[in-house]
Design a protein around this motif. Structure first.
Motif, PDB file in Angstrom:
ATOM      1  N   TYR A 179       0.481  -1.641   0.284  1.00  0.00           N
ATOM      2  CA  TYR A 179       0.065   0.369   0.026  1.00  0.00           C
ATOM      3  C   TYR A 179       1.007   1.254  -0.090  1.00  0.00           C
ATOM      4  CZ  TYR A 179      -3.645   3.175   1.368  1.00  0.00           C
ATOM      5  OH  TYR A 179      -4.279   4.100   1.867  1.00  0.00           O
ATOM      6  N   LEU A 180       2.143   1.420   0.484  1.00  0.00           N
ATOM      7  CA  LEU A 180       2.870   2.474   0.838  1.00  0.00           C
ATOM      8  C   LEU A 180       3.605   2.466  -0.454  1.00  0.00           C
ATOM      9  CD1 LEU A 180       4.022   2.188   4.722  1.00  0.00           C
ATOM     10  CD2 LEU A 180       2.524   3.541   3.555  1.00  0.00           C
ATOM     11  N   GLN A 181       3.421   0.988  -1.154  1.00  0.00           N
ATOM     12  CA  GLN A 181       4.961   1.561  -2.626  1.00  0.00           C
ATOM     13  C   GLN A 181       3.728   1.835  -3.148  1.00  0.00           C
ATOM     14  OE1 GLN A 181       6.088  -3.091  -2.249  1.00  0.00           O
ATOM     15  NE2 GLN A 181       8.385  -1.636  -2.761  1.00  0.00           N
ATOM     16  N   MET A 182       2.708   1.870  -3.466  1.00  0.00           N
ATOM     17  CA  MET A 182       1.612   2.469  -4.646  1.00  0.00           C
ATOM     18  C   MET A 182       1.377   3.803  -4.494  1.00  0.00           C
ATOM     19  SD  MET A 182      -0.407   2.140  -6.806  1.00  0.00           S
ATOM     20  CE  MET A 182      -0.374   0.406  -6.616  1.00  0.00           C
ATOM     21  N   HIS A 183       1.275   4.297  -2.516  1.00  0.00           N
ATOM     22  CA  HIS A 183       1.063   5.622  -2.423  1.00  0.00           C
ATOM     23  C   HIS A 183       1.537   6.322  -2.010  1.00  0.00           C
ATOM     24  CE1 HIS A 183      -2.927   4.658  -3.036  1.00  0.00           C
ATOM     25  NE2 HIS A 183      -3.846   3.159  -2.653  1.00  0.00           N
ATOM     26  N   LEU A 184       3.156   5.790  -1.570  1.00  0.00           N
ATOM     27  CA  LEU A 184       4.308   6.939  -1.558  1.00  0.00           C
ATOM     28  C   LEU A 184       6.210   6.227  -1.639  1.00  0.00           C
ATOM     29  CD1 LEU A 184       3.507   6.991   2.329  1.00  0.00           C
ATOM     30  CD2 LEU A 184       3.514   8.886   0.435  1.00  0.00           C
ATOM     31  N   LEU A 185       5.854   4.896  -2.310  1.00  0.00           N
ATOM     32  CA  LEU A 185       7.544   4.890  -2.262  1.00  0.00           C
ATOM     33  C   LEU A 185       7.365   4.504  -4.024  1.00  0.00           C
ATOM     34  CD1 LEU A 185       8.117   2.707   0.933  1.00  0.00           C
ATOM     35  CD2 LEU A 185       8.249   5.023   0.270  1.00  0.00           C
ATOM     36  N   GLY A 186       6.589   4.117  -5.030  1.00  0.00           N
ATOM     37  CA  GLY A 186       7.183   3.220  -5.785  1.00  0.00           C
ATOM     38  C   GLY A 186       7.651   1.823  -5.681  1.00  0.00           C
ATOM     39  N   GLY A 187       7.951   1.285  -6.830  1.00  0.00           N
ATOM     40  CA  GLY A 187       8.679  -0.008  -6.934  1.00  0.00           C
ATOM     41  C   GLY A 187       9.974  -0.245  -6.706  1.00  0.00           C
ATOM     42  N   ASN A 188      10.641   0.791  -6.479  1.00  0.00           N
ATOM     43  CA  ASN A 188      12.138   0.702  -6.524  1.00  0.00           C
ATOM     44  C   ASN A 188      13.130   0.395  -5.000  1.00  0.00           C
ATOM     45  OD1 ASN A 188      12.577   0.765  -9.046  1.00  0.00           O
ATOM     46  ND2 ASN A 188      12.350   2.780  -9.044  1.00  0.00           N
ATOM     47  N   VAL A 189      12.296   0.773  -4.157  1.00  0.00           N
ATOM     48  CA  VAL A 189      12.241   0.998  -2.634  1.00  0.00           C
ATOM     49  C   VAL A 189      11.976  -0.711  -2.055  1.00  0.00           C
ATOM     50  CG1 VAL A 189      12.316   1.789  -0.371  1.00  0.00           C
ATOM     51  CG2 VAL A 189      12.140   3.381  -2.127  1.00  0.00           C
ATOM     52  N   PRO A 190      13.356  -0.776  -1.704  1.00  0.00           N
ATOM     53  CA  PRO A 190      13.283  -2.530  -0.992  1.00  0.00           C
ATOM     54  C   PRO A 190      11.616  -2.040   0.397  1.00  0.00           C
ATOM     55  CG  PRO A 190      15.214  -1.933  -1.293  1.00  0.00           C
ATOM     56  CD  PRO A 190      15.159  -0.609  -2.095  1.00  0.00           C
ATOM     57  N   ALA A 191      11.408  -2.875  -0.159  1.00  0.00           N
ATOM     58  CA  ALA A 191      10.138  -2.684   1.357  1.00  0.00           C
ATOM     59  C   ALA A 191       9.963  -4.071   1.651  1.00  0.00           C
ATOM     60  CB  ALA A 191       8.942  -2.332   1.282  1.00  0.00           C
ATOM     61  N   PHE A 192       9.948  -5.101   3.229  1.00  0.00           N
ATOM     62  CA  PHE A 192       8.561  -5.712   3.963  1.00  0.00           C
ATOM     63  C   PHE A 192       8.210  -5.982   5.283  1.00  0.00           C
ATOM     64  CE2 PHE A 192      13.212  -5.671   2.478  1.00  0.00           C
ATOM     65  CZ  PHE A 192      13.316  -6.659   0.976  1.00  0.00           C
ATOM     66  N   GLU A 193       7.399  -6.827   5.460  1.00  0.00           N
ATOM     67  CA  GLU A 193       6.622  -6.447   6.651  1.00  0.00           C
ATOM     68  C   GLU A 193       7.400  -7.430   7.654  1.00  0.00           C
ATOM     69  OE1 GLU A 193       2.033  -7.654   7.984  1.00  0.00           O
ATOM     70  OE2 GLU A 193       2.827  -8.233   6.266  1.00  0.00           O
ATOM     71  N   ILE A 194       8.085  -7.243   9.197  1.00  0.00           N
ATOM     72  CA  ILE A 194       7.757  -7.280  10.234  1.00  0.00           C
ATOM     73  C   ILE A 194       6.987  -8.121  11.243  1.00  0.00           C
ATOM     74  CG2 ILE A 194      10.248  -7.464  12.432  1.00  0.00           C
ATOM     75  CD1 ILE A 194      11.599  -7.498   9.412  1.00  0.00           C
TER      76      ILE A 194
END
Length: 351
Positions: free
Chosen positions: A95-110
């Protein structure tokens, strides 16, 4: 872990309005006798706002309040969570990648329970140190507990359950606070403290089984008494003290240097024990704030951090100690030195 040259560049929050204990008593949600006994004042309630949307607002708050550039320039995003975030099989960082980050930021749920934000600081700092080209990392957490499987007013005797989000941006060059040290560990022999002796399969949520920590803690206590194994409680206390001592030693400070201590927003009796172990007074804690918003998952210490900055409870030169506990059982601690309490505008000027 000693976190050399790791700074808190910005801190953002989204804390919904609190529903007072008086209102909850009038509505029959909360027993009047418990209101008198436990001294809780209210719980932040998000209504039907999804947890990932609260997280998005906390991230935006962090960037706008402290004059940071775009979150699309992040090198890493970690999203610790405690309660369910959305559809099964879906992850909230998307959700954050869609609305803020874009697809290039590595993002993980912990998934490390209520120590998730503190323990994720260790992961984020390690990630930044591993490569000189990496400059910034964000830890964001959010939970909305207002679902049919949770009764926020009765889930944990002596404590209330709130909803909130917090976002911390870490960098390597400058910031409003320096992260001096952070440590997290697990006590495997306390694995069953919150399982209620329920089967691991099928998972609770898939069969509509509600969450009551009060019932589960009592079941664990009775199990320990029958097995004459109550020493695990001493192990948890000892481990907490060891984490604090290690964190302060790595930070190069002592308990006398600590201005404020942020604990989980829980029961008063737990706070009394923690204050006794550390030799601190109530006005050094965040109790008065915590009892107004409730226990908000992994973000308690961070929304309290923001509250202290906003109300003058921390000033440059002060030190903040965070102590966290998570089911499992996990324990974490982090130490910060405050460098500035003055936010900057989006133009870069001091507010």
């Amino acid at each position: 872990m000693r976190t050399t040259n790791i700074f808190v560049r910005s801190l953002g929050v989204h804390v919904p309005e609190s529903v007072s204990v008086e209102h909850a008593v009038r509505e029959g949600w909360y027993p009047a006798a418990e209101a008198e006994k436990y001294q809780q004042l209210g719980a932040a309630v998000a209504g039907d706002m999804p947890a990932p949307e609260m997280a998005r607002r906390a991230v935006v708050d962090a960037y706008e309040r402290w004059g940071e550039s775009s979150p699309r320039e992040l090198d890493l995003l970690l999203y610790p969570s405690v309660w369910h975030q959305g559809p099964n099989g879906w992850q909230p960082q998307h959700y954050l990648q869609m609305h803020l980050l874009g697809g290039n930021v590595p993002a993980f749920e912990i998934r490390s329970g209520c120590v998730g934000m503190i323990s994720s600081l260790e992961l984020a700092a390690s990630y930044l140190h591993a490569d000189p080209r990496r400059r910034t990392a964000m830890v964001v957490s959010s939970d909305n507990h207002g679902t049919p499987l949770v009764d926020r007013w009765r889930m944990t005797p002596g404590a209330l359950i709130g909803d909130a989000a917090a976002a911390v941006l870490l960098g390597k060059d400058h910031g409003m606070a320096e992260l001096l040290s952070v440590n997290a560990t697990v006590i495997p022999e306390a694995d069953a403290v919150n399982d209620g002796a329920y089967p691991l399969f099928p998972p609770d949520a898939t069969v509509g089984r509600g969450l009551s920590f009060g019932d589960r803690h009592e079941e664990f206590r009775q199990r320990l008494l029958k097995a004459q194994g109550t020493g695990i409680h001493l192990t948890i206390q000892k481990t907490m003290m060891q984490q604090v001592e290690q964190t302060l030693d790595e930070a190069g400070i002592g308990l006398d240097d600590i201005t404020r201590v942020a604990f989980p927003h829980g029961r008063r009796e737990d706070l009394d024990g923690q204050m006794s172990w550390l030799g601190i007074e109530e006005d050094q804690t965040t109790w008065d704030y915590g009892r107004r918003v409730g226990h908000c998952g992994a973000v308690d210490q961070f929304i309290a951090f923001e509250h202290l900055l906003a109300t003058g409870g921390l000033v440059p030169g002060d030190h903040l100690l965070m102590v966290g506990f998570g089911s499992g059982t996990s324990v974490a601690a982090a130490a910060f030195r405050i460098l500035s309490t003055t936010p900057v505008t989006t133009s870069g000027a001091r507010a």
